[in-house]
Design a protein around this motif. Structure first.
Motif, mmCIF file in Angstrom:
data_model
loop_
_atom_site.group_PDB
_atom_site.id
_atom_site.type_symbol
_atom_site.label_atom_id
_atom_site.label_comp_id
_atom_site.label_asym_id
_atom_site.label_seq_id
_atom_site.Cartn_x
_atom_site.Cartn_y
_atom_site.Cartn_z
ATOM 1 N N LEU A 2 0.839 -1.199 0.000
ATOM 2 C CA LEU A 2 0.000 0.000 0.000
ATOM 3 C C LEU A 2 0.873 1.247 0.000
ATOM 4 O O LEU A 2 0.629 2.214 -0.732
ATOM 5 C CB LEU A 2 -0.910 0.012 1.229
ATOM 6 N N ALA A 3 1.928 1.209 0.855
ATOM 7 C CA ALA A 3 2.823 2.363 0.940
ATOM 8 C C ALA A 3 3.528 2.590 -0.392
ATOM 9 O O ALA A 3 3.669 3.719 -0.862
ATOM 10 C CB ALA A 3 3.852 2.141 2.050
ATOM 11 N N TRP A 4 3.937 1.491 -1.016
ATOM 12 C CA TRP A 4 4.600 1.566 -2.314
ATOM 13 C C TRP A 4 3.707 2.233 -3.354
ATOM 14 O O TRP A 4 4.137 3.112 -4.105
ATOM 15 C CB TRP A 4 4.997 0.136 -2.721
ATOM 16 N N VAL A 5 2.423 1.851 -3.373
ATOM 17 C CA VAL A 5 1.502 2.456 -4.323
ATOM 18 C C VAL A 5 1.366 3.953 -4.052
ATOM 19 O O VAL A 5 1.330 4.772 -4.981
ATOM 20 C CB VAL A 5 0.123 1.763 -4.265
ATOM 21 N N GLY A 6 1.327 4.320 -2.759
ATOM 22 C CA GLY A 6 1.286 5.744 -2.423
ATOM 23 C C GLY A 6 2.456 6.487 -3.052
ATOM 24 O O GLY A 6 2.285 7.528 -3.681
ATOM 25 N N PHE A 7 3.659 5.911 -2.915
ATOM 26 C CA PHE A 7 4.841 6.578 -3.470
ATOM 27 C C PHE A 7 4.756 6.701 -4.986
ATOM 28 O O PHE A 7 5.036 7.761 -5.540
ATOM 29 C CB PHE A 7 6.127 5.849 -3.068
ATOM 30 N N ILE A 8 4.379 5.619 -5.682
ATOM 31 C CA ILE A 8 4.333 5.764 -7.147
ATOM 32 C C ILE A 8 3.221 6.734 -7.553
ATOM 33 O O ILE A 8 3.373 7.466 -8.518
ATOM 34 C CB ILE A 8 4.222 4.444 -7.958
ATOM 35 N N ALA A 9 2.144 6.762 -6.788
ATOM 36 C CA ALA A 9 1.064 7.683 -7.147
ATOM 37 C C ALA A 9 1.541 9.134 -7.046
ATOM 38 O O ALA A 9 1.276 9.943 -7.943
ATOM 39 C CB ALA A 9 -0.133 7.457 -6.238
ATOM 40 N N TYR A 10 2.269 9.473 -5.961
ATOM 41 C CA TYR A 10 2.738 10.850 -5.822
ATOM 42 C C TYR A 10 3.857 11.142 -6.811
ATOM 43 O O TYR A 10 3.969 12.263 -7.313
ATOM 44 C CB TYR A 10 3.200 11.130 -4.395
ATOM 45 N N GLY A 11 4.682 10.137 -7.097
ATOM 46 C CA GLY A 11 5.730 10.309 -8.106
ATOM 47 C C GLY A 11 5.103 10.627 -9.459
ATOM 48 O O GLY A 11 5.523 11.547 -10.170
ATOM 49 N N MET A 12 4.062 9.874 -9.786
ATOM 50 C CA MET A 12 3.336 10.084 -11.037
ATOM 51 C C MET A 12 2.716 11.477 -11.055
ATOM 52 O O MET A 12 2.760 12.189 -12.076
ATOM 53 C CB MET A 12 2.243 9.019 -11.155
ATOM 54 N N ASN A 13 2.146 11.880 -9.935
ATOM 55 C CA ASN A 13 1.543 13.209 -9.827
ATOM 56 C C ASN A 13 2.585 14.296 -10.091
ATOM 57 O O ASN A 13 2.339 15.254 -10.820
ATOM 58 C CB ASN A 13 0.936 13.361 -8.425
ATOM 59 N N PHE A 14 3.785 14.107 -9.523
ATOM 60 C CA PHE A 14 4.870 15.083 -9.698
ATOM 61 C C PHE A 14 5.298 15.151 -11.170
ATOM 62 O O PHE A 14 5.398 16.236 -11.750
ATOM 63 C CB PHE A 14 6.041 14.682 -8.803
ATOM 64 N N LEU A 15 5.531 13.987 -11.768
ATOM 65 C CA LEU A 15 6.025 13.952 -13.150
ATOM 66 C C LEU A 15 5.000 14.530 -14.125
ATOM 67 O O LEU A 15 5.342 15.310 -15.021
ATOM 68 C CB LEU A 15 6.374 12.513 -13.556
ATOM 69 N N THR A 16 3.723 14.161 -13.944
ATOM 70 C CA THR A 16 2.712 14.665 -14.869
ATOM 71 C C THR A 16 2.503 16.172 -14.671
ATOM 72 O O THR A 16 2.232 16.891 -15.637
ATOM 73 C CB THR A 16 1.368 13.929 -14.686
ATOM 74 N N SER A 17 2.673 16.653 -13.424
ATOM 75 C CA SER A 17 2.558 18.092 -13.192
ATOM 76 C C SER A 17 3.698 18.819 -13.891
ATOM 77 O O SER A 17 3.499 19.876 -14.498
ATOM 78 C CB SER A 17 2.598 18.398 -11.697
ATOM 79 N N LEU A 18 4.912 18.240 -13.797
ATOM 80 C CA LEU A 18 6.058 18.825 -14.503
ATOM 81 C C LEU A 18 5.784 18.849 -16.002
ATOM 82 O O LEU A 18 6.055 19.848 -16.677
ATOM 83 C CB LEU A 18 7.312 17.996 -14.256
ATOM 84 N N ALA A 19 5.235 17.732 -16.522
ATOM 85 C CA ALA A 19 4.958 17.644 -17.958
ATOM 86 C C ALA A 19 3.962 18.723 -18.359
ATOM 87 O O ALA A 19 4.056 19.283 -19.451
ATOM 88 C CB ALA A 19 4.411 16.261 -18.311
ATOM 89 N N TYR A 20 3.012 19.037 -17.464
ATOM 90 C CA TYR A 20 2.061 20.090 -17.811
ATOM 91 C C TYR A 20 2.735 21.450 -17.817
ATOM 92 O O TYR A 20 2.477 22.287 -18.689
ATOM 93 C CB TYR A 20 0.864 20.104 -16.848
ATOM 94 N N LEU A 21 3.630 21.686 -16.845
ATOM 95 C CA LEU A 21 4.249 23.011 -16.740
ATOM 96 C C LEU A 21 5.247 23.256 -17.869
ATOM 97 O O LEU A 21 5.490 24.383 -18.261
ATOM 98 C CB LEU A 21 4.959 23.156 -15.395
ATOM 99 N N TRP A 22 5.869 22.183 -18.366
ATOM 100 C CA TRP A 22 6.851 22.319 -19.438
ATOM 101 C C TRP A 22 6.127 22.730 -20.720
ATOM 102 O O TRP A 22 5.238 22.010 -21.187
ATOM 103 C CB TRP A 22 7.557 20.967 -19.621
ATOM 104 N N PRO A 23 6.459 23.898 -21.298
ATOM 105 C CA PRO A 23 5.658 24.417 -22.409
ATOM 106 C C PRO A 23 5.510 23.440 -23.580
ATOM 107 O O PRO A 23 4.460 23.375 -24.210
ATOM 108 C CB PRO A 23 6.434 25.659 -22.847
ATOM 109 N N ARG A 24 6.567 22.670 -23.871
ATOM 110 C CA ARG A 24 6.503 21.793 -25.047
ATOM 111 C C ARG A 24 5.558 20.615 -24.869
ATOM 112 O O ARG A 24 5.079 20.053 -25.854
ATOM 113 C CB ARG A 24 7.890 21.246 -25.347
ATOM 114 N N THR A 25 5.363 20.204 -23.630
ATOM 115 C CA THR A 25 4.500 19.039 -23.414
ATOM 116 C C THR A 25 3.174 19.440 -22.772
ATOM 117 O O THR A 25 2.465 18.599 -22.249
ATOM 118 C CB THR A 25 5.201 18.006 -22.505
ATOM 119 N N ARG A 26 2.868 20.753 -22.789
ATOM 120 C CA ARG A 26 1.664 21.211 -22.086
ATOM 121 C C ARG A 26 0.408 20.644 -22.729
ATOM 122 O O ARG A 26 0.155 20.814 -23.914
ATOM 123 C CB ARG A 26 1.614 22.732 -22.090
#
Lengths: 248, 222
Positions: free
Chosen positions: A57-81
């Motif tokens: 369960l803890a592991w899934v929490g970590f990948i979920a927040y990691g995914m949240n971070f990466l996808t947020s970065l992808a949104y902020l990056w103008p080329r991948t917005r």
């Protein structure tokens, strides 16, 4: 209009169904092995069975927040917005919060008989609890209605603020504890040395099953979000048409 | 950028000078919190003394939230922020200027509050420079996070309730570190305080940097 198509099944539907099937079989097998086919621990007795779900369960929490971070970065990056990154980030955080909540609950259930208390101010526990609240705040922010693009940018920056905070919180809590009291808390992971072959396999199975469950839930939540978005746009278009008709 | 920073800081401090919101409303509020904690913990000096650093920092946190809300509402009312942007102010300068002004106001509050806490909680303020350094670094971190979330929520109708929920979990390291340095300073264990100072410095640097980079895009939304 809305993209809800129950039949015929598209390729995405098939992938989703296959994922759901894998997750279900995995979870059933974890339950079977965890509760029936593995022996109780020499020292912890049946309590050890919690280890088949708590770390996954803890592991899934970590990948979920990691995914949240990466996808947020992808949104902020103008080329991948792309608004799809934002929806994925929101879906992942929602699943993450659910699993972090379950980590806290299962941890408490473990803590009561093993440590004699529902809660200790252990660094990992405290950080997990803060993580839970941090992302609850993030989800609350996401619910504030606004233009989708504005909301996406706001949420992405909030996600970065939250994610960067996690290591700082962890170190702060670690030093805070270590200065005051020796870390004598019984660590469930140290029991791994006594772990039986079938127990190790069941734990691994738990990791696979919960990761598949995460992927399945993420997919459903993401598609639901996309449908909601389309339904909202359709409502606006419909309302516009109605006003135009009234004007004639 | 630095010219904008100074101009913004001067403007905010002048607004405070004219309205006296911080000095006549936020400072008394902080005093009330410290006194209420005194009531909650009881009059026993043995219980009060170890709690003093924590109480001080909690009162500062609550005051900081009010300060941030005030600082952002000044810009949001009557479209003041649009005026600033039309006047060609650099967003990073706006952020730093508001940061400087609010840090200034809060430091003033903290000086008064530390004396009050020392008096009514029965502690002696020792290791003066450690206290000063910790207070300054912690305040910069607090205000940076506060302003970031403040502008993030500026256009939202639920900012009063959402700001504390977002702000408090993120700044928990500042509360821990600030309290620890204060304890170290009051117990005259200067060396244990230094590590915590570093944490406060790193925290402040991270969020000031995020503020400088992201204030522009966030202002566009506000």
């Amino acid at each position: 209009m809305s993209s809800v198509t129950l039949f015929p099944m598209s390729k995405v539907d098939r992938i989703q169904r296959a994922l759901g099937f894998v997750a279900l079989i995995g979870l059933l097998a974890t339950v079977g092995f965890g509760l029936v086919w593995t022996p109780p621990d020499q020292f912890m007795g049946n309590l050890v069975r919690l280890i088949y779900i708590h770390p996954p369960l803890a592991w899934v929490g970590f990948i979920a927040y990691g995914m949240n971070f990466l996808t947020s970065l992808a949104y902020l990056w103008p080329r991948t917005r792309d608004l799809r990154w934002d929806q994925l980030a929101g879906a992942s955080a929602e699943v993450g919060v659910l699993f972090t909540g379950l980590v806290l609950v299962t941890g408490s259930i473990w803590g009561r008989p093993a440590w004699g208390t529902w809660w200790t101010w252990d660094p990992l526990l405290t950080t997990t609890a803060l993580l839970f609240v941090l992302y609850l705040g993030y989800l609350a922010l996401r619910r504030v209605p606004d233009d989708p693009k504005l909301r996406a940018r706001r949420s992405a920056i909030a996600a970065l603020i939250a994610f960067i905070d996690v290591p700082v919180v962890y170190f702060a809590v670690l030093w805070w504890k270590s200065l005051h009291q020796a870390p004598t808390v019984l660590n469930p992971l140290t029991h791994k040395t006594y772990i039986h072959g079938s127990m190790a396999w069941t734990l691994l199975l738990g990791f696979v099953a919960f990761t598949a469950t995460y992927a399945w839930m993420l997919m459903i939540r993401y598609r639901l979000g996309a449908d909601e978005q389309q339904a909202r746009v359709a409502d606006v278009v419909l309302a516009l048409h109605e006003r135009q008709e009234e004007g004639r | 950028m630095f010219r904008d920073t100074l101009a913004l800081c001067r403007k905010d401090l002048r607004v405070e000078w004219m309205t006296r919101i911080t000095s006549l409303q936020v400072v008394p509020f902080a005093v009330v919190i410290v006194v209420l904690f005194g009531f909650a913990l009881g009059p026993d000096p043995k219980q009060l003394r170890p709690a003093a650093p924590g109480v001080f920092w909690l009162a500062v946190l609550f005051s900081c939230i009010l300060g941030v809300q005030r600082s952002m509402s000044v810009e949001m009312s009557d479209g003041a922020i649009d005026g600033l942007r039309l006047a060609g102010f650099d967003p990073a300068g706006i952020f730093l200027g508001k940061l400087l002004a609010l840090v200034g106001e809060l430091v003033g509050l903290e000086v008064l509050l530390s004396i009050l806490t020392a008096v009514i909680f029965g502690v002696t303020l020792a290791s003066f420079w450690l206290l000063v350094a910790a207070t300054l670094l912690a305040t910069v971190g607090l205000v940076a996070v506060g302003l970031l979330y403040g502008v993030l929520l500026a256009s939202s109708r639920v900012r009063e309730t959402l700001l504390p929920l977002l702000f408090f979990p993120v700044i928990s390291p500042v509360l821990i570190a600030g309290t620890k340095v204060w304890q170290a300073a009051l117990d005259r264990h200067v060396s244990t305080g230094i590590g915590w100072l570093e944490l406060l410095g790193v925290f402040g640097a991270i969020y000031v940097a995020i503020g400088i980079v992201s204030f522009g895009p966030l202002l566009e939304d506000a």
